[in-house]
Design an enzyme around this catalytic site. Structure first.
Site, short mmCIF file in Angstrom:
data_model
loop_
_atom_site.label_atom_id
_atom_site.label_comp_id
_atom_site.label_asym_id
_atom_site.label_seq_id
_atom_site.Cartn_x
_atom_site.Cartn_y
_atom_site.Cartn_z
N ARG A 147 0.86 -1.19 0.00
CA ARG A 147 0.00 0.00 0.00
C ARG A 147 0.89 1.23 0.00
NH1 ARG A 147 -3.54 2.14 5.11
NH2 ARG A 147 -1.60 3.26 5.45
N TYR A 159 -1.83 11.40 8.54
CA TYR A 159 -1.74 10.01 8.93
C TYR A 159 -1.50 9.10 7.72
CZ TYR A 159 -2.98 5.64 11.19
OH TYR A 159 -2.95 4.37 11.67
N ASP A 211 -5.04 3.71 -0.03
CA ASP A 211 -6.10 3.94 0.95
C ASP A 211 -6.47 5.42 0.96
OD1 ASP A 211 -7.81 3.96 3.12
OD2 ASP A 211 -6.39 3.07 4.53
N HIS A 213 -8.97 6.63 2.83
CA HIS A 213 -9.41 6.91 4.19
C HIS A 213 -10.69 7.73 4.26
CE1 HIS A 213 -8.13 6.46 8.41
NE2 HIS A 213 -7.36 5.53 7.89
N GLU A 237 -8.98 1.77 -1.65
CA GLU A 237 -9.62 1.48 -0.36
C GLU A 237 -10.31 2.70 0.23
OE1 GLU A 237 -6.77 -0.19 2.35
OE2 GLU A 237 -7.79 0.59 4.12
N GLU A 263 -13.29 -1.53 6.93
CA GLU A 263 -12.54 -1.64 8.19
C GLU A 263 -13.31 -1.06 9.37
OE1 GLU A 263 -9.00 0.50 6.75
OE2 GLU A 263 -9.35 1.97 8.32
N ARG A 284 -13.38 -5.54 4.01
CA ARG A 284 -12.23 -5.39 4.91
C ARG A 284 -12.55 -5.53 6.39
NH1 ARG A 284 -7.90 -4.04 4.48
NH2 ARG A 284 -7.82 -2.12 5.70
N GLU A 340 -4.17 -7.57 5.43
CA GLU A 340 -3.33 -6.41 5.77
C GLU A 340 -2.44 -6.79 6.96
OE1 GLU A 340 -5.42 -2.98 7.27
OE2 GLU A 340 -3.85 -1.61 6.65
N TRP A 403 -11.23 11.79 8.04
CA TRP A 403 -9.78 11.73 7.99
C TRP A 403 -9.32 10.40 7.43
CZ3 TRP A 403 -6.52 8.27 10.49
CH2 TRP A 403 -7.15 7.41 11.43
O1 EZ4 Z 1 -7.05 3.94 10.14
O2 EZ4 Z 1 -5.79 1.37 12.15
O3 EZ4 Z 1 -6.07 0.34 6.49
N1 EZ4 Z 1 -5.76 0.74 7.54
C1 EZ4 Z 1 -6.11 1.89 8.09
C2 EZ4 Z 1 -5.66 2.11 9.52
C3 EZ4 Z 1 -6.77 2.63 10.42
C4 EZ4 Z 1 -6.44 2.55 11.88
C5 EZ4 Z 1 -7.70 2.63 12.75
O4 EZ4 Z 1 -7.42 2.33 14.04
O5 EZ4 Z 1 -6.75 2.70 7.46
O6 EZ4 Z 1 -4.60 2.96 9.51
CO CO Z 2 -7.64 1.67 5.72
#
Ligand code: EZ4
Ligand code: CO
Length: 403
Positions: A147, A159, A211, A213, A237, A263, A284, A340, A403
């Site tokens: 990723r 992040y 990802d 997010h 993702e 997730e 996921r 993952e 986020w």
């Molecule tokens: O945001 O683990 O795919 N993984 C992610 C992670 C999640 C955090 C949440 O606790 O997007 O980084």
């Molecule tokens: Co994710």
């Protein structure tokens, strides 16, 4: 066999973990993960006040009945706290039964459908060159899937894209939520450039993932999906907020880019439209948030009917216990996709002795009876709970956003 006691252990070997230990009158015990990152103590209270007293004296082999007792019986169904509590208990019950049978858990789930499970790891970086270098290094180490995330020029690191410290203990995870800045118009043109450079460098055999997010609207996600098509990602993702299942219809109809989400899901009802209308390719969900081994098996079996494959969430805050359960399910089901695996701190690995193992891009469940993961309580005692939060994000004008 009867449940005699249930202990909840909270410790922070780099990340906070809520671990459930279920004792029986026959000397066997089982271990489960009930961690909700940033909301740990809510699950502890839910378990200690409302779950443990109901389970003392019950037969630990009746995992299906206990699952429904805690799910339907609570009346207030679903939700991350309830489902993490159910997950922790469910993993421990399957652990007890598999230990009693003297079999690794995957044998109770249908046996091996594969010897080992393909994983993907994370690479982030402050610019495209740094990410490309990181991904190439992963390829050298034998990874089949990576990723890739890159920081956005003109915005502070967010992040997943900052330097490698954000994947380790501490990093950007602060005692109170860190506030990050987001600007979609700066992000959208950048990502295709990253993947163009990645394909030029690492070729076409390595699976590349990205990802988002939950940061885009459906039409913005459609644009990104189209722009990334030439680079044939393994998946895109969480391109849009996951709770609006209908939003995936618009996104899906504009791109052939495979789509992954789930997730933050904790029940099959979060994904019935997504799965039955074939709006996604990978689901996921993960054992700690989606109802344990029982919850995962139900969801992946339903997804299999629609050719949707598994892709269990597996960052650092999904403990080695939940990771063990994921690997057993991954090993047993037919519609496995990918797992993952972002790795753990040394302290976390020391705290959770385990039968599963990682080597060059693949995880193996191991042959120990049960799910094969234990907790070393002496190590846990050395790492007391320390409040930590995921970040929040704001647009450049201060508006709160995903986020
Ligand atoms: O945001 O683990 O795919 N993984 C992610 C992670 C999640 C955090 C949440 O606790 O997007 O980084
Ligand atoms: Co994710």
């Amino acid at each position: 066999m009867k449940i005699t006691d249930i202990k909840i252990i909270v410790a922070s070997p780099g990340r906070n973990f809520v671990t459930v230990k279920v004792y029986t009158d026959q000397g066997l015990y089982g271990i489960g993960d009930a961690t909700v990152n940033g909301r740990e103590k809510a699950v502890v209270a839910y378990l200690e006040e409302h779950v443990v007293p109901c389970l003392i004296g019950r037969d630990p082999f009746q995992s299906e009945d206990i699952w429904h007792y805690l799910y339907r019986g609570a009346y207030w169904r679903r939700g991350p706290i309830t489902m993490a509590a159910i997950s922790g208990i469910d993993m421990a019950l399957w652990d007890i039964k598999a230990k009693a049978a003297g079999l690794p858990l995957y044998q109770l789930l249908g046996g091996k459908s594969r010897d080992r499970v393909m994983v993907y790891k994370h690479v982030g970086g402050s610019d495209i060159a740094e990410v490309v270098e990181g991904v190439a290094a992963m390829q050298e180490q034998g990874l089949r899937a990576v990723r890739a995330q890159v920081a956005i020029p003109g915005l502070p690191p967010i992040y997943g894209t900052g330097d490698s410290t954000d994947q380790a203990a501490g990093g950007m995870i602060r005692p109170l939520p860190n506030e990050e800045v987001w600007a979609t118009h700066k992000y959208l043109p950048l990502v295709p450039k990253l993947f163009e450079k990645l394909r030029d460098t690492v070729g076409w055999d390595l699976h590349l993932l990205h990802d988002v997010h939950h940061r885009l609207t459906p039409i913005e996600a459609a644009r990104l999906g189209r722009d990334l098509e030439p680079y044939r990602l393994f998946w895109l993702e969480d391109a849009i907020p996951a709770e609006l299942q209908e939003g995936f219809r618009l996104f899906r109809q504009h791109t052939t880019q495979p789509i992954a989400v789930g997730e933050i899901f904790n029940s099959v009802y979060d994904a019935t439209t997504l799965i039955s209308e074939q709006l996604i390719d990978y689901l996921r969900v993960t054992s700690v948030h989606a109802g344990g081994v029982t919850g995962l098996k139900k969801m992946f079996d339903f997804a299999a009917i629609y050719h949707v494959r598994s892709a269990c969430h597996g960052p650092m805050d999904v403990s080695p216990v939940a990771m063990g359960c994921n690997i057993h399910v991954d090993t047993a089901i037919n519609n496995f996709g990918i797992q993952e695996f972002s790795g753990y701190t040394e302290e976390t690995l020391e705290m959770f002795p385990r039968a599963w193992s990682y080597e060059a891009g693949f995880l193996e469940a191991g042959e120990a009876p049960g799910h094969g993961v234990d907790i070393d309580e002496d190590v846990a005692a050395k790492h007391p709970y320390s409040p930590a939060y995921l970040p929040v994000a704001r647009l450049e004008d201060g508006t709160l956003t995903s986020w």
